[in-house]
Design a protein around this motif. Sequence first.
Motif, PDB file in Angstrom:
ATOM      1  N   ASP A   1      30.537  33.608  36.912  1.00 48.01           N
ATOM      2  CA  ASP A   1      31.827  33.662  36.582  1.00 48.01           C
ATOM      3  C   ASP A   1      32.258  32.353  36.045  1.00 48.01           C
ATOM      4  O   ASP A   1      32.013  31.189  36.612  1.00 48.01           O
ATOM      5  CB  ASP A   1      32.964  34.008  37.474  1.00 48.01           C
ATOM      6  N   ASP A   2      32.851  32.459  34.815  1.00 44.93           N
ATOM      7  CA  ASP A   2      33.640  31.121  34.300  1.00 44.93           C
ATOM      8  C   ASP A   2      34.880  31.130  34.524  1.00 44.93           C
ATOM      9  O   ASP A   2      35.343  32.182  35.176  1.00 44.93           O
ATOM     10  CB  ASP A   2      33.034  30.744  32.887  1.00 44.93           C
ATOM     11  N   PHE A   3      35.911  30.546  34.256  1.00 42.73           N
ATOM     12  CA  PHE A   3      37.352  30.468  34.745  1.00 42.73           C
ATOM     13  C   PHE A   3      37.966  31.480  33.923  1.00 42.73           C
ATOM     14  O   PHE A   3      38.751  31.966  34.560  1.00 42.73           O
ATOM     15  CB  PHE A   3      38.109  29.177  34.333  1.00 42.73           C
ATOM     16  N   GLU A   4      37.433  32.135  32.769  1.00 44.55           N
ATOM     17  CA  GLU A   4      37.979  33.309  32.437  1.00 44.55           C
ATOM     18  C   GLU A   4      37.764  34.501  33.063  1.00 44.55           C
ATOM     19  O   GLU A   4      38.719  35.240  33.641  1.00 44.55           O
ATOM     20  CB  GLU A   4      37.542  33.472  30.909  1.00 44.55           C
ATOM     21  N   SER A   5      36.492  34.805  33.355  1.00 44.08           N
ATOM     22  CA  SER A   5      36.163  36.013  34.122  1.00 44.08           C
ATOM     23  C   SER A   5      36.628  35.960  35.504  1.00 44.08           C
ATOM     24  O   SER A   5      37.179  36.804  36.234  1.00 44.08           O
ATOM     25  CB  SER A   5      34.744  36.121  34.088  1.00 44.08           C
ATOM     26  N   ALA A   6      36.652  34.896  36.282  1.00 44.82           N
ATOM     27  CA  ALA A   6      36.932  34.668  37.740  1.00 44.82           C
ATOM     28  C   ALA A   6      38.502  34.920  37.801  1.00 44.82           C
ATOM     29  O   ALA A   6      38.765  35.560  38.678  1.00 44.82           O
ATOM     30  CB  ALA A   6      36.505  33.215  38.277  1.00 44.82           C
ATOM     31  N   THR A   7      39.172  34.232  36.795  1.00 46.02           N
ATOM     32  CA  THR A   7      40.555  34.392  37.021  1.00 46.02           C
ATOM     33  C   THR A   7      41.168  35.648  36.736  1.00 46.02           C
ATOM     34  O   THR A   7      42.449  36.048  37.205  1.00 46.02           O
ATOM     35  CB  THR A   7      41.313  33.180  36.481  1.00 46.02           C
ATOM     36  N   ALA A   8      40.553  36.443  35.887  1.00 38.35           N
ATOM     37  CA  ALA A   8      40.866  37.608  35.261  1.00 38.35           C
ATOM     38  C   ALA A   8      40.729  38.511  36.457  1.00 38.35           C
ATOM     39  O   ALA A   8      41.516  39.459  36.778  1.00 38.35           O
ATOM     40  CB  ALA A   8      40.132  38.234  34.038  1.00 38.35           C
ATOM     41  N   SER A   9      39.656  38.477  37.246  1.00 35.25           N
ATOM     42  CA  SER A   9      39.292  39.274  38.570  1.00 35.25           C
ATOM     43  C   SER A   9      40.472  39.011  39.536  1.00 35.25           C
ATOM     44  O   SER A   9      40.715  39.714  40.201  1.00 35.25           O
ATOM     45  CB  SER A   9      37.845  39.542  38.687  1.00 35.25           C
ATOM     46  N   ALA A  10      40.517  37.832  39.573  1.00 35.33           N
ATOM     47  CA  ALA A  10      41.550  37.239  40.667  1.00 35.33           C
ATOM     48  C   ALA A  10      42.873  37.925  40.439  1.00 35.33           C
ATOM     49  O   ALA A  10      43.545  38.724  41.481  1.00 35.33           O
ATOM     50  CB  ALA A  10      41.765  35.776  40.560  1.00 35.33           C
ATOM     51  N   ALA A  11      43.278  37.871  39.146  1.00 37.59           N
ATOM     52  CA  ALA A  11      44.775  38.679  38.796  1.00 37.59           C
ATOM     53  C   ALA A  11      44.594  40.197  38.964  1.00 37.59           C
ATOM     54  O   ALA A  11      45.494  40.755  39.798  1.00 37.59           O
ATOM     55  CB  ALA A  11      44.858  38.422  37.282  1.00 37.59           C
ATOM     56  N   PHE A  12      43.376  40.890  38.556  1.00 34.11           N
ATOM     57  CA  PHE A  12      43.498  42.288  39.136  1.00 34.11           C
ATOM     58  C   PHE A  12      43.516  42.410  40.565  1.00 34.11           C
ATOM     59  O   PHE A  12      43.948  43.712  41.108  1.00 34.11           O
ATOM     60  CB  PHE A  12      42.093  42.695  38.522  1.00 34.11           C
TER      61      PHE A  12
END
Length: 463
Positions: free
Chosen positions: A74-85
Amino acid sequence: MSYDLVIRGGVVGTSEGTFAADVGVRGGRIVGIGTDLATGAAELDAKGRFVLPGGVDSHCHIEQMSAAGIMTADDFESATASAAFGGTTTVISFAAQQRGMDLRTVVKDYHLAARRGAMVDYSFHMIVADPTEEALAALPELIGEGHASIKAFMTYDRIRLEDEQILDLLAIAREHDATVCVHAENHGMIAWMSKRLLQDGKTSPRYQPASHPRESETEAFQRLIAMAEFTGHPVTIFHVSTSEGAAVVREARERGVRVTAETCPHYLLLTEEDVDKPGIEGAKWCCSPPLRSKSDQEALWEALRRRDLQLVSSDHAPYAWDETGKLKNGPNATFKQIANGMPGLEARQMLMFDAMISQGRMSIADFVDLTSTAPARHYGLFPRKGAIMIGADADIVLWNPERSHTLTAATLHDRTGYTPYEGRTVRGYPEIVVRRGEIIVADGDLRATKGSGTFLPRGAGFA
Protein backbone atom coordinates in the motif's frame (compact mmCIF):
# COMPACT_ATOMS: atom_id res chain seq x y z
CA MET A 1 -27.65 28.81 13.65
CA SER A 2 -27.12 27.40 10.16
CA TYR A 3 -25.12 24.29 9.41
CA ASP A 4 -23.23 22.91 6.44
CA LEU A 5 -24.29 19.41 7.46
CA VAL A 6 -26.70 17.98 10.00
CA ILE A 7 -26.64 14.30 10.98
CA ARG A 8 -30.10 13.76 12.30
CA GLY A 9 -31.88 11.12 14.40
CA GLY A 10 -28.99 8.85 15.35
CA VAL A 11 -27.52 7.57 18.61
CA VAL A 12 -24.29 9.41 19.35
CA GLY A 13 -21.53 7.36 20.92
CA THR A 14 -18.66 8.72 23.01
CA SER A 15 -16.09 7.18 25.33
CA GLU A 16 -18.51 7.96 28.18
CA GLY A 17 -21.71 6.50 26.76
CA THR A 18 -24.50 6.92 24.22
CA PHE A 19 -27.39 9.37 23.78
CA ALA A 20 -29.89 10.34 21.10
CA ALA A 21 -28.92 13.60 19.40
CA ASP A 22 -28.44 15.42 16.14
CA VAL A 23 -24.95 16.64 15.20
CA GLY A 24 -24.40 19.93 13.38
CA VAL A 25 -21.30 20.68 11.35
CA ARG A 26 -19.95 23.97 10.06
CA GLY A 27 -16.54 24.76 8.59
CA GLY A 28 -15.40 21.17 9.02
CA ARG A 29 -15.99 21.19 12.79
CA ILE A 30 -18.74 19.98 15.10
CA VAL A 31 -20.59 23.08 16.29
CA GLY A 32 -23.91 21.67 17.51
CA ILE A 33 -25.06 18.59 19.42
CA GLY A 34 -28.67 18.39 20.51
CA THR A 35 -32.25 17.81 19.45
CA ASP A 36 -34.19 19.69 16.79
CA LEU A 37 -31.13 21.39 15.30
CA ALA A 38 -31.77 23.89 12.51
CA THR A 39 -31.72 22.71 8.93
CA GLY A 40 -28.38 22.05 7.30
CA ALA A 41 -27.33 22.71 3.71
CA ALA A 42 -26.96 18.93 3.60
CA GLU A 43 -28.54 16.38 5.90
CA LEU A 44 -27.95 12.73 6.70
CA ASP A 45 -30.66 10.52 8.16
CA ALA A 46 -29.02 8.51 10.95
CA LYS A 47 -32.15 6.79 12.24
CA GLY A 48 -31.24 3.29 13.42
CA ARG A 49 -27.53 4.13 13.24
CA PHE A 50 -24.79 4.81 15.73
CA VAL A 51 -23.06 8.13 15.13
CA LEU A 52 -19.46 7.57 16.23
CA PRO A 53 -16.15 9.38 15.86
CA GLY A 54 -13.93 8.29 13.01
CA GLY A 55 -11.41 5.65 13.93
CA VAL A 56 -7.87 6.67 14.89
CA ASP A 57 -5.42 3.94 13.86
CA SER A 58 -2.15 4.74 15.58
CA HIS A 59 0.05 1.99 14.10
CA CYS A 60 0.16 1.68 10.29
CA HIS A 61 3.03 0.84 7.95
CA ILE A 62 2.32 2.75 4.74
CA GLU A 63 4.58 3.09 1.70
CA GLN A 64 7.39 1.73 3.87
CA MET A 65 10.43 -0.37 2.99
CA SER A 66 11.20 -3.12 5.47
CA ALA A 67 14.68 -3.65 6.84
CA ALA A 68 14.94 -6.65 4.49
CA GLY A 69 14.22 -4.45 1.46
CA ILE A 70 10.56 -5.40 0.89
CA MET A 71 8.13 -2.57 0.13
CA THR A 72 4.62 -2.62 1.54
CA ALA A 73 1.90 -3.13 -1.03
CA ASP A 74 0.00 0.00 0.00
CA ASP A 75 1.03 3.55 -0.80
CA PHE A 76 -0.73 6.46 0.90
CA GLU A 77 -3.48 6.51 -1.69
CA SER A 78 -4.51 2.87 -1.38
CA ALA A 79 -3.92 2.61 2.37
CA THR A 80 -5.99 5.66 3.24
CA ALA A 81 -8.72 4.72 0.78
CA SER A 82 -9.05 1.39 2.58
CA ALA A 83 -8.94 3.20 5.93
CA ALA A 84 -11.87 5.39 4.84
CA PHE A 85 -13.94 2.41 3.70
CA GLY A 86 -13.34 0.86 7.13
CA GLY A 87 -14.44 3.90 9.11
CA THR A 88 -10.96 5.17 10.02
CA THR A 89 -10.41 8.88 9.40
CA THR A 90 -6.98 9.36 11.02
CA VAL A 91 -3.84 7.24 10.67
CA ILE A 92 -0.45 7.50 12.32
CA SER A 93 2.07 5.95 9.98
CA PHE A 94 5.86 5.77 10.18
CA ALA A 95 8.72 7.81 8.81
CA ALA A 96 11.11 4.88 8.81
CA GLN A 97 14.84 5.49 8.99
CA GLN A 98 17.13 2.69 7.86
CA ARG A 99 20.81 2.54 8.69
CA GLY A 100 22.80 5.13 6.80
CA MET A 101 19.79 7.37 6.17
CA ASP A 102 19.57 11.01 7.22
CA LEU A 103 16.59 11.32 9.57
CA ARG A 104 15.51 14.78 8.36
CA THR A 105 15.50 13.54 4.75
CA VAL A 106 13.48 10.49 5.75
CA VAL A 107 10.77 12.61 7.36
CA LYS A 108 10.70 15.00 4.38
CA ASP A 109 10.31 12.12 1.91
CA TYR A 110 7.39 10.60 3.82
CA HIS A 111 5.66 13.96 3.89
CA LEU A 112 5.97 14.21 0.13
CA ALA A 113 4.52 10.72 -0.32
CA ALA A 114 1.59 11.43 1.98
CA ARG A 115 0.77 14.77 0.37
CA ARG A 116 0.54 13.02 -3.01
CA GLY A 117 -1.92 10.36 -1.95
CA ALA A 118 -3.47 10.53 1.52
CA MET A 119 -7.27 10.70 1.67
CA VAL A 120 -7.63 10.70 5.45
CA ASP A 121 -5.71 12.83 7.93
CA TYR A 122 -2.33 11.56 9.04
CA SER A 123 0.65 11.95 11.29
CA PHE A 124 4.00 10.16 11.70
CA HIS A 125 5.98 8.24 14.27
CA MET A 126 9.71 8.50 13.53
CA ILE A 127 11.45 5.11 13.43
CA VAL A 128 15.03 5.60 14.59
CA ALA A 129 17.14 2.67 13.44
CA ASP A 130 20.50 4.47 13.19
CA PRO A 131 20.86 6.79 16.20
CA THR A 132 24.02 8.58 15.08
CA GLU A 133 25.03 11.88 16.62
CA GLU A 134 23.47 13.61 13.61
CA ALA A 135 20.18 11.74 13.98
CA LEU A 136 19.95 12.40 17.70
CA ALA A 137 20.74 16.08 17.10
CA ALA A 138 17.89 16.28 14.57
CA LEU A 139 15.25 14.90 16.94
CA PRO A 140 14.50 18.06 18.97
CA GLU A 141 13.71 20.07 15.84
CA LEU A 142 11.61 17.28 14.33
CA ILE A 143 9.71 16.84 17.59
CA GLY A 144 9.06 20.57 17.62
CA GLU A 145 7.63 20.35 14.10
CA GLY A 146 4.92 18.00 15.35
CA HIS A 147 6.52 14.56 15.12
CA ALA A 148 6.29 13.92 18.84
CA SER A 149 6.68 10.15 18.88
CA ILE A 150 9.71 7.95 18.28
CA LYS A 151 9.70 4.22 17.61
CA ALA A 152 12.55 1.87 18.47
CA PHE A 153 13.01 -1.85 17.84
CA MET A 154 14.62 -4.24 20.32
CA THR A 155 14.85 -6.98 17.68
CA TYR A 156 15.51 -7.42 13.91
CA ASP A 157 19.16 -7.50 12.87
CA ARG A 158 19.23 -4.41 10.66
CA ILE A 159 17.25 -1.98 12.80
CA ARG A 160 17.41 -3.05 16.46
CA LEU A 161 18.85 -0.75 19.08
CA GLU A 162 20.95 -1.63 22.09
CA ASP A 163 19.77 -0.67 25.55
CA GLU A 164 22.13 2.30 25.73
CA GLN A 165 20.73 3.66 22.47
CA ILE A 166 17.16 3.33 23.75
CA LEU A 167 18.21 5.22 26.87
CA ASP A 168 19.51 8.00 24.61
CA LEU A 169 16.09 8.24 22.94
CA LEU A 170 14.30 8.25 26.28
CA ALA A 171 16.52 11.05 27.55
CA ILE A 172 15.87 13.19 24.46
CA ALA A 173 12.15 12.44 24.58
CA ARG A 174 12.03 13.45 28.24
CA GLU A 175 13.79 16.74 27.56
CA HIS A 176 11.70 17.62 24.50
CA ASP A 177 8.35 16.06 25.44
CA ALA A 178 7.92 13.16 23.04
CA THR A 179 6.49 9.67 23.27
CA VAL A 180 8.77 6.64 22.87
CA CYS A 181 7.09 3.56 21.35
CA VAL A 182 8.87 0.22 21.28
CA HIS A 183 8.66 -3.13 19.54
CA ALA A 184 9.84 -5.09 22.56
CA GLU A 185 11.07 -8.66 22.09
CA ASN A 186 14.32 -10.25 23.27
CA HIS A 187 16.48 -10.47 20.15
CA GLY A 188 18.84 -13.10 21.53
CA MET A 189 16.07 -15.54 22.38
CA ILE A 190 14.53 -15.19 18.92
CA ALA A 191 17.88 -15.60 17.13
CA TRP A 192 18.81 -18.60 19.29
CA MET A 193 15.49 -20.36 18.79
CA SER A 194 15.33 -19.59 15.06
CA LYS A 195 18.78 -21.05 14.48
CA ARG A 196 17.87 -24.31 16.18
CA LEU A 197 14.56 -24.70 14.37
CA LEU A 198 16.27 -24.18 11.01
CA GLN A 199 19.03 -26.64 11.92
CA ASP A 200 16.35 -29.23 12.71
CA GLY A 201 14.74 -28.73 9.31
CA LYS A 202 11.73 -26.93 10.76
CA THR A 203 11.74 -24.18 8.18
CA SER A 204 8.15 -23.65 7.00
CA PRO A 205 5.91 -20.78 8.13
CA ARG A 206 4.13 -23.00 10.67
CA TYR A 207 7.27 -22.84 12.83
CA GLN A 208 7.41 -19.03 12.92
CA PRO A 209 5.43 -18.72 16.19
CA ALA A 210 7.85 -21.10 17.91
CA SER A 211 10.77 -18.94 16.82
CA HIS A 212 9.49 -16.12 19.05
CA PRO A 213 9.43 -17.61 22.56
CA ARG A 214 6.80 -16.22 24.89
CA GLU A 215 9.58 -15.28 27.29
CA SER A 216 11.10 -13.01 24.64
CA GLU A 217 8.12 -10.71 25.09
CA THR A 218 8.02 -10.66 28.87
CA GLU A 219 11.78 -10.19 29.29
CA ALA A 220 11.88 -7.31 26.84
CA PHE A 221 8.86 -5.66 28.48
CA GLN A 222 10.51 -5.89 31.89
CA ARG A 223 13.79 -4.47 30.57
CA LEU A 224 12.07 -1.62 28.77
CA ILE A 225 9.96 -0.77 31.81
CA ALA A 226 13.12 -0.72 33.93
CA MET A 227 14.61 1.79 31.47
CA ALA A 228 11.47 3.91 31.75
CA GLU A 229 11.75 3.88 35.54
CA PHE A 230 15.47 4.68 35.38
CA THR A 231 15.03 7.68 33.07
CA GLY A 232 11.74 8.83 34.57
CA HIS A 233 10.09 8.91 31.14
CA PRO A 234 7.02 6.94 30.03
CA VAL A 235 7.04 4.32 27.29
CA THR A 236 4.46 2.84 24.95
CA ILE A 237 4.64 -0.87 24.19
CA PHE A 238 3.38 -1.95 20.79
CA HIS A 239 1.36 -5.08 19.95
CA VAL A 240 1.12 -7.04 23.20
CA SER A 241 0.50 -10.68 22.26
CA THR A 242 0.71 -12.82 25.41
CA SER A 243 -1.07 -13.14 28.73
CA GLU A 244 2.29 -12.83 30.49
CA GLY A 245 3.09 -9.65 28.59
CA ALA A 246 -0.22 -8.09 29.60
CA ALA A 247 0.48 -9.10 33.22
CA VAL A 248 3.88 -7.37 33.14
CA VAL A 249 2.21 -4.17 31.93
CA ARG A 250 -0.50 -4.43 34.57
CA GLU A 251 2.01 -4.93 37.40
CA ALA A 252 4.10 -1.98 36.26
CA ARG A 253 1.08 0.33 36.03
CA GLU A 254 -0.14 -0.79 39.44
CA ARG A 255 3.13 0.31 40.99
CA GLY A 256 2.94 3.67 39.26
CA VAL A 257 5.10 3.24 36.17
CA ARG A 258 3.85 5.34 33.25
CA VAL A 259 3.55 2.66 30.61
CA THR A 260 0.87 2.50 27.93
CA ALA A 261 0.29 -0.55 25.75
CA GLU A 262 -1.70 -1.63 22.73
CA THR A 263 -2.84 -4.85 21.16
CA CYS A 264 -4.28 -5.62 17.72
CA PRO A 265 -7.31 -7.45 16.30
CA HIS A 266 -5.19 -10.35 15.04
CA TYR A 267 -4.03 -11.16 18.58
CA LEU A 268 -7.62 -10.99 19.78
CA LEU A 269 -9.21 -13.03 16.96
CA LEU A 270 -6.57 -15.32 15.41
CA THR A 271 -4.26 -17.95 16.89
CA GLU A 272 -1.09 -19.83 16.04
CA GLU A 273 -3.30 -22.55 14.55
CA ASP A 274 -4.03 -20.18 11.67
CA VAL A 275 -0.33 -20.25 10.70
CA ASP A 276 -0.33 -24.05 10.61
CA LYS A 277 -1.05 -24.42 6.89
CA PRO A 278 0.63 -26.61 4.28
CA GLY A 279 3.60 -25.28 2.34
CA ILE A 280 4.00 -21.55 2.04
CA GLU A 281 0.31 -20.77 2.74
CA GLY A 282 0.95 -20.07 6.41
CA ALA A 283 3.11 -17.08 5.41
CA LYS A 284 -0.11 -15.05 5.19
CA TRP A 285 -0.37 -15.24 8.98
CA CYS A 286 3.31 -14.61 9.83
CA CYS A 287 3.71 -11.48 11.94
CA SER A 288 5.91 -10.34 14.80
CA PRO A 289 5.21 -10.92 17.56
CA PRO A 290 3.48 -14.05 16.29
CA LEU A 291 -0.06 -15.21 16.78
CA ARG A 292 -0.49 -16.99 20.09
CA SER A 293 -3.11 -19.19 21.79
CA LYS A 294 -6.80 -19.08 22.64
CA SER A 295 -5.94 -18.51 26.30
CA ASP A 296 -3.85 -15.49 25.31
CA GLN A 297 -6.85 -14.09 23.44
CA GLU A 298 -8.96 -14.38 26.57
CA ALA A 299 -6.27 -12.70 28.69
CA LEU A 300 -5.93 -9.83 26.21
CA TRP A 301 -9.68 -9.23 26.16
CA GLU A 302 -9.66 -9.09 29.95
CA ALA A 303 -6.69 -6.70 29.87
CA LEU A 304 -8.68 -4.40 27.57
CA ARG A 305 -11.68 -4.50 29.90
CA ARG A 306 -9.43 -3.56 32.82
CA ARG A 307 -7.58 -0.99 30.67
CA ASP A 308 -4.28 -2.69 31.45
CA LEU A 309 -4.06 -2.28 27.67
CA GLN A 310 -5.43 1.02 26.47
CA LEU A 311 -5.29 1.01 22.66
CA VAL A 312 -6.25 -1.22 19.74
CA SER A 313 -4.37 -0.58 16.49
CA SER A 314 -4.19 -2.53 13.24
CA ASP A 315 -0.39 -2.73 12.86
CA HIS A 316 -1.24 -2.67 9.15
CA ALA A 317 1.78 -4.24 7.44
CA PRO A 318 0.53 -5.08 3.93
CA TYR A 319 3.10 -7.27 2.19
CA ALA A 320 1.60 -8.43 -1.09
CA TRP A 321 0.85 -12.08 -1.75
CA ASP A 322 3.28 -12.20 -4.69
CA GLU A 323 6.98 -11.98 -5.49
CA THR A 324 7.14 -8.33 -4.39
CA GLY A 325 6.05 -9.21 -0.86
CA LYS A 326 5.45 -12.40 1.06
CA LEU A 327 6.71 -14.60 -1.81
CA LYS A 328 9.84 -12.59 -2.62
CA ASN A 329 12.08 -15.50 -1.65
CA GLY A 330 10.07 -18.13 -3.45
CA PRO A 331 7.66 -20.92 -2.50
CA ASN A 332 10.26 -22.71 -0.38
CA ALA A 333 11.33 -19.73 1.71
CA THR A 334 12.05 -20.37 5.37
CA PHE A 335 10.08 -18.54 8.03
CA LYS A 336 13.11 -16.27 8.49
CA GLN A 337 12.89 -15.17 4.84
CA ILE A 338 9.20 -14.21 4.91
CA ALA A 339 8.11 -10.61 5.45
CA ASN A 340 6.45 -10.32 8.84
CA GLY A 341 3.13 -8.53 8.93
CA MET A 342 -0.50 -8.65 7.83
CA PRO A 343 -3.02 -6.17 6.41
CA GLY A 344 -5.68 -4.89 8.77
CA LEU A 345 -6.31 -1.17 8.37
CA GLU A 346 -9.70 -1.44 6.70
CA ALA A 347 -10.89 -4.43 8.71
CA ARG A 348 -9.89 -3.16 12.19
CA GLN A 349 -13.04 -1.22 13.02
CA MET A 350 -15.43 -3.79 11.58
CA LEU A 351 -13.70 -6.63 13.41
CA MET A 352 -13.71 -4.75 16.69
CA PHE A 353 -17.34 -3.58 16.35
CA ASP A 354 -18.41 -7.15 15.69
CA ALA A 355 -16.31 -8.65 18.48
CA MET A 356 -17.11 -5.97 21.06
CA ILE A 357 -20.67 -4.88 20.27
CA SER A 358 -22.36 -7.51 18.13
CA GLN A 359 -20.92 -10.36 20.20
CA GLY A 360 -21.55 -8.53 23.47
CA ARG A 361 -18.03 -8.43 24.88
CA MET A 362 -17.97 -4.70 25.61
CA SER A 363 -19.94 -1.49 25.14
CA ILE A 364 -20.13 1.24 22.50
CA ALA A 365 -18.24 3.48 24.94
CA ASP A 366 -15.45 0.90 25.12
CA PHE A 367 -15.33 0.60 21.34
CA VAL A 368 -15.09 4.37 20.89
CA ASP A 369 -12.48 4.70 23.63
CA LEU A 370 -10.15 1.90 22.54
CA THR A 371 -10.23 2.61 18.80
CA SER A 372 -10.68 6.40 18.65
CA THR A 373 -10.56 8.49 21.81
CA ALA A 374 -7.71 6.81 23.70
CA PRO A 375 -5.30 6.76 20.73
CA ALA A 376 -6.15 10.41 19.99
CA ARG A 377 -5.48 11.36 23.61
CA HIS A 378 -2.31 9.32 23.88
CA TYR A 379 -0.73 10.69 20.71
CA GLY A 380 -1.64 14.35 21.10
CA LEU A 381 -4.58 14.52 18.68
CA PHE A 382 -7.38 15.03 21.22
CA PRO A 383 -9.73 16.93 21.30
CA ARG A 384 -9.39 17.65 17.59
CA LYS A 385 -9.70 13.94 16.79
CA GLY A 386 -11.26 10.90 18.40
CA ALA A 387 -14.46 12.37 19.81
CA ILE A 388 -17.91 13.73 18.98
CA MET A 389 -17.79 17.01 20.87
CA ILE A 390 -18.14 20.72 20.20
CA GLY A 391 -15.04 22.06 18.46
CA ALA A 392 -13.72 18.69 17.30
CA ASP A 393 -13.11 17.94 13.65
CA ALA A 394 -16.27 16.54 12.09
CA ASP A 395 -14.81 13.06 11.57
CA ILE A 396 -17.98 11.02 11.94
CA VAL A 397 -19.05 7.52 10.96
CA LEU A 398 -22.62 6.25 10.67
CA TRP A 399 -22.62 2.62 11.75
CA ASN A 400 -25.43 0.24 10.87
CA PRO A 401 -25.32 -2.24 13.77
CA GLU A 402 -27.48 -4.80 11.97
CA ARG A 403 -25.72 -4.90 8.62
CA SER A 404 -23.53 -7.94 8.01
CA HIS A 405 -20.48 -7.93 5.78
CA THR A 406 -18.15 -10.74 4.70
CA LEU A 407 -14.46 -9.89 4.64
CA THR A 408 -12.66 -11.13 1.54
CA ALA A 409 -9.71 -9.96 -0.50
CA ALA A 410 -12.22 -8.96 -3.17
CA THR A 411 -14.34 -6.79 -0.86
CA LEU A 412 -11.44 -4.96 0.83
CA HIS A 413 -9.59 -2.08 -0.81
CA ASP A 414 -5.90 -2.48 0.05
CA ARG A 415 -3.42 -3.91 -2.44
CA THR A 416 -2.19 -6.88 -0.44
CA GLY A 417 -4.10 -9.48 -2.45
CA TYR A 418 -5.28 -11.42 0.58
CA THR A 419 -6.80 -10.95 4.02
CA PRO A 420 -6.09 -13.09 7.10
CA TYR A 421 -9.83 -12.90 7.77
CA GLU A 422 -10.97 -14.36 4.43
CA GLY A 423 -14.62 -15.42 4.65
CA ARG A 424 -15.23 -14.03 8.14
CA THR A 425 -18.66 -12.40 8.44
CA VAL A 426 -18.96 -9.44 10.78
CA ARG A 427 -22.09 -7.63 11.96
CA GLY A 428 -21.88 -3.85 12.12
CA TYR A 429 -20.87 -1.78 9.11
CA PRO A 430 -19.62 1.80 8.54
CA GLU A 431 -22.08 2.96 5.88
CA ILE A 432 -21.23 6.67 5.70
CA VAL A 433 -17.89 8.23 6.59
CA VAL A 434 -17.40 11.96 7.09
CA ARG A 435 -13.94 13.56 7.29
CA ARG A 436 -13.78 17.18 8.45
CA GLY A 437 -17.39 17.67 7.43
CA GLU A 438 -17.00 16.15 3.96
CA ILE A 439 -18.68 12.86 3.07
CA ILE A 440 -15.83 10.69 1.81
CA VAL A 441 -17.55 7.29 1.71
CA ALA A 442 -21.24 6.65 1.00
CA ASP A 443 -23.23 4.00 -0.83
CA GLY A 444 -20.07 1.94 -1.24
CA ASP A 445 -18.33 4.73 -3.17
CA LEU A 446 -15.17 6.61 -2.31
CA ARG A 447 -15.67 10.35 -2.72
CA ALA A 448 -12.40 11.66 -1.30
CA THR A 449 -9.85 13.09 -3.68
CA LYS A 450 -6.26 11.92 -3.80
CA GLY A 451 -4.07 14.05 -1.54
CA SER A 452 -6.98 15.62 0.36
CA GLY A 453 -5.79 14.29 3.71
CA THR A 454 -4.15 16.77 6.08
CA PHE A 455 -0.97 16.42 8.13
CA LEU A 456 -1.61 16.58 11.87
CA PRO A 457 1.30 18.03 13.87
CA ARG A 458 1.25 16.64 17.39
CA GLY A 459 2.58 17.16 20.84
CA ALA A 460 3.29 14.20 23.08
CA GLY A 461 -0.26 13.74 24.35
CA PHE A 462 -0.95 11.86 27.58
CA ALA A 463 0.91 8.92 29.12
